[in-house]
Design a protein around this motif. Structure first.
Motif, PDB file in Angstrom:
ATOM      1  N   ILE A   5       0.801  -0.929  -0.096  1.00 22.75           N
ATOM      2  CA  ILE A   5      -0.066   0.128  -0.002  1.00 22.75           C
ATOM      3  C   ILE A   5       0.774   1.332  -0.005  1.00 22.75           C
ATOM      4  O   ILE A   5       1.846   1.314   0.598  1.00 22.75           O
ATOM      5  N   ASP A   7       1.010   5.645   0.070  1.00 22.88           N
ATOM      6  CA  ASP A   7       0.197   7.112   0.150  1.00 22.88           C
ATOM      7  C   ASP A   7       0.986   7.955  -0.554  1.00 22.88           C
ATOM      8  O   ASP A   7       2.105   8.522  -0.316  1.00 22.88           O
ATOM      9  N   ARG A  30      -0.832  -1.808   5.542  1.00 23.86           N
ATOM     10  CA  ARG A  30      -1.154  -0.460   6.159  1.00 23.86           C
ATOM     11  C   ARG A  30      -0.623  -0.324   7.339  1.00 23.86           C
ATOM     12  O   ARG A  30      -0.099   0.880   7.755  1.00 23.86           O
ATOM     13  N   GLU A  34       1.862   2.599   9.025  1.00 18.22           N
ATOM     14  CA  GLU A  34       1.503   3.387   9.950  1.00 18.22           C
ATOM     15  C   GLU A  34       1.989   3.403  11.302  1.00 18.22           C
ATOM     16  O   GLU A  34       2.264   4.237  12.309  1.00 18.22           O
ATOM     17  N   ALA A 109      -2.725   0.285  -3.832  1.00 20.28           N
ATOM     18  CA  ALA A 109      -2.872  -0.730  -3.263  1.00 20.28           C
ATOM     19  C   ALA A 109      -2.714  -2.008  -4.140  1.00 20.28           C
ATOM     20  O   ALA A 109      -3.494  -2.062  -5.054  1.00 20.28           O
TER      21      ALA A 109
END
Length: 236
Positions: A5, A7, A30, A34, A109
Motif C-alpha cells: 500500500i 500514500d 497499512r 502507519e 494498493a
C-alpha cells in the motif's frame, strides 16, 4: 501472500511478503506503513507483527478454493513452467486499486497470493515499491498485475509514473510501459492508473483482466480487450 500500500502525499509505503493466514493482507501492509519505521516485513516476522496488532487471521482451508487446487494439480501433472501457466491466464490472482480524492491526493494498493507452482519463499512484484504499485501526489497512482518476475525487471509501476511525468497521459503511459515489458523481457501483465487530476488509464497484454472505475456517478467496467461497459450509479 504479498501486499503493498502507498500514500502519495509523502510517499509513505507499507508492504508484507510471504505471510500466511491473513484475511486482509493490505490491511496488514497499512499497519506496517502507519505503525512501524519500516516499509516491508516478511514471513514469520510479518505474521508475528500481525498477531501483535490484532490482525484477523483465518485457517488455510478458508483461503484455498477449488479452482486453486485444480491449477496446482494441472501444474504437477504436466510439469508446466510457471511462465507457461501464466501465459494461459490461469496462474495468478492479484487484486489492486488506485484512487484520487478531491484534493488530488492519490493512493495505491496491490495484493496477491502469487502464482501457481512458485518456489517456497518466492517474492514477486506485488510487495516491491515501483513494481507492484507506486503513487506520487505530484503525478498519479499505479497498481500492477501479471508475471511478477517480468514486472520487477522493468519496474513497471514506476516506469508508468515516469512516462506520465514526461507528459504522456495515463492511458498512453500504461500502453507504452506494457509494450516495453513485452519487447524487453517477453512478459505480459496489466495495470490500472489514475492521474492526480482524475484521468484514468487501463491496459493489459494478458488474455483478459477484470477492471472497474468509478467517477462521480458513472461506473465503467470490463473484462475482455476493448470492453467498456458503462452504468450510472445514483445515491452513492
Amino acid at each position: 501472500m504479498d501486499a503493498l500500500i502507498m500514500d502519495g502525499r509523502g510517499l509513505q509505503t507499507g508492504a508484507v511478503t510471504c505471510v500466511q493466514n491473513i484475511k486482509n493482507p493490505v490491511s496488514l501492509a497499512r499497519l506496517v506503513m502507519e505503525k512501524t519505521d519500516h516499509t516491508l516485513l516478511a514471513g514469520k516476522g510479518a505474521n508475528r507483527f500481525a498477531e501483535e496488532q490484532g490482525v484477523q487471521q483465518v485457517s488455510k482451508e478458508q483461503l484455498i478454493c477449488k479452482t486453486a487446487i485444480e491449477k496446482l494439480e494441472k501444474y504437477k501433472k504436466y510439469s508446466l513452467a510457471v511462465s507457461d501457466l501464466f501465459r494461459e491466464g490461469k496462474g495468478h490472482d492479484t487484486v489492486g486499486a488506485v484512487a484520487v480524492d478531491s484534493l488530488g491526493n492519490v493512493a495505491s494498493a496491490t495484493s496477491t497470493g502469487g502464482i501457481t507452482g512458485k518456489e517456497a519463499g518466492r517474492v514477486g512484484d506485488c510487495p516491491l515499491v515501483g513494481c507492484g504499485g507506486y503513487c506520487d501526489n505530484n503525478i498519479g497512482a499505479v497498481s500492477s498485475t501479471g508475471h511478477g518476475e517480468s514486472i520487477s525487471r522493468v519496474v513497471l509501476a514506476k516506469t508508468i509514473i515516469m512516462y506520465m511525468q514526461q507528459g504522456l497521459s495515463p492511458q498512453d503511459s500504461a500502453e507504452k510501459a506494457l509494450s516495453v515489458m513485452t519487447q524487453r523481457v517477453q512478459g505480459s501483465g496489466g495495470v490500472i492508473v489514475v492521474s492526480n487530476t482524475g484521468d484514468i488509464g487501463i491496459s493489459f497484454t494478458t488474455e483478459r483482466m477484470s477492471w472497474a472505475s468509478m467517477q462521480n456517478d458513472q461506473l465503467c467496467y470490463g473484462l475482455d480487450p476493448g470492453e467498456n461497459n458503462i452504468a450510472t450509479i445514483s445515491n452513492i
